[in-house]
Design an enzyme around this catalytic site. Structure first.
Site, PDB file in Angstrom:
ATOM      1  N   GLU A   1       0.827  -1.201   0.000  1.00 27.56           N
ATOM      2  CA  GLU A   1       0.000   0.000   0.000  1.00 27.56           C
ATOM      3  C   GLU A   1       0.866   1.257   0.000  1.00 27.56           C
ATOM      4  O   GLU A   1       1.930   1.293   0.631  1.00 27.56           O
ATOM      5  CB  GLU A   1      -0.910   0.066   1.239  1.00 27.56           C
ATOM      6  CG  GLU A   1      -1.785  -1.140   1.458  1.00 27.56           C
ATOM      7  CD  GLU A   1      -2.932  -1.237   0.500  1.00 27.56           C
ATOM      8  OE1 GLU A   1      -3.228  -0.253  -0.200  1.00 27.56           O
ATOM      9  OE2 GLU A   1      -3.557  -2.320   0.462  1.00 27.56           O
ATOM     10  N   THR A   2       0.379   2.269  -0.691  1.00 20.45           N
ATOM     11  CA  THR A   2       0.905   3.629  -0.577  1.00 20.45           C
ATOM     12  C   THR A   2      -0.259   4.529  -0.192  1.00 20.45           C
ATOM     13  O   THR A   2      -1.330   4.467  -0.798  1.00 20.45           O
ATOM     14  CB  THR A   2       1.540   4.102  -1.894  1.00 20.45           C
ATOM     15  OG1 THR A   2       2.642   3.235  -2.212  1.00 20.45           O
ATOM     16  CG2 THR A   2       2.063   5.528  -1.767  1.00 20.45           C
TER      17      THR A   2
END
Length: 266
Positions: free
Chosen positions: A46-47
């Site tokens: 995830e970002t």
């Protein structure tokens, strides 16, 4: 203009464990395409992208392949960045406006407490390929908005399983949580792993959103409200849980900054 990206290991207090997430605190909103490209470039599960608002921060999460509606470890990482980099004082509550509604984070000593929506599971009839894809037999299968929740016989089965990710990707769900009780005498209440090849993540190291499903599941079976859970990926991570049967789950974890970089071309 400089754009800093901070990489944080979440649900751990040790470097190179837990679940890594990248965090971007943006000066202004950016396009969906740009955020997806940055997430692909970072190539982490995830970002997170944050933009300051009058009453908190907007928060969105992207895997390398898609945007997701909820992500626990990247929310934990985002709160850690806001406090550690001075965007909020440590006695302030972090308020995140997301596609899953308002999420609240509080700093409690060295633990970050997240207030998330519960995700209940219902008994499901699994696809025949599920057992083959996981490479193990299972006791029961349930379903929730993340996908399947699969209960197996023992902690050893959870830890040792080696799924066929290509076959998992063909199932009609985005993800699969596998869980069991722990060995007698363990400090933990249950263990789990989470697989989501359809989202571009073969195995997520530690998954806050999965524990929104696991808290009500194990409350019904262990007859308690407070849990210490271990996600048994190769990196491993620890999640504290409190669930009293309502519509919210309190998840707590620790976090540590690993590196910080600057986007030079964007």
């Amino acid at each position: 203009m400089r754009q800093i990206i901070t990489q944080v290991d979440a649900f751990t207090n040790k470097p190179f464990a837990g679940n890594p997430a990248a965090v971007c605190v943006l000066p202004a909103p950016k396009s969906d395409r740009w955020m997806q490209q940055v997430a692909q470039e970072m190539n982490l599960s995830e970002t997170a992208f944050l933009v300051k608002q009058d009453d908190g921060f907007s928060l969105r999460w992207f895997t390398p392949a898609v945007e997701v509606p909820l992500c626990g470890h990247a929310t934990l990482a985002s709160a850690h960045v806001l406090w550690s980099e001075g965007h909020l004082s440590k006695d302030e509550v972090a308020r995140f406006h997301t596609k899953s509604g308002l999420l609240i984070a509080k700093l409690q000593n060295e633990w970050i407490e997240l207030d998330f929506p519960v995700n209940n599971s219902q008994v499901a009839k699994a696809q025949p390929e599920l057992s083959t894809a996981l490479g193990v037999n299972y006791n029961a299968v349930y379903q929730n908005s993340l996908g399947y929740l699969v209960e197996v016989e023992s902690e050893d089965v959870v830890r040792q399983m080696q799924p066929n990710f290509q076959l998992l990707k063909t199932l009609p769900v985005h993800g699969v949580i596998v869980t069991s009780k722990v060995h007698p005498g363990s400090e933990y209440d249950f263990v789990s792993r989470f697989f989501a090849p359809a989202l571009g993540i073969d195995e997520d190291p530690v998954t806050g959103a999965a524990h929104c499903c696991l808290a009500p599941f194990w409350r019904d079976r262990l007859h308690k409200n407070t849990f210490l859970a271990y996600q048994a990926s190769s990196r491993g991570g620890v999640v504290k849980l409190y669930y009293d049967g309502g519509d919210r789950v309190l998840l707590s974890g620790q976090a540590i900054t690993i590196l910080q970089g600057e986007l030079t071309s964007f």
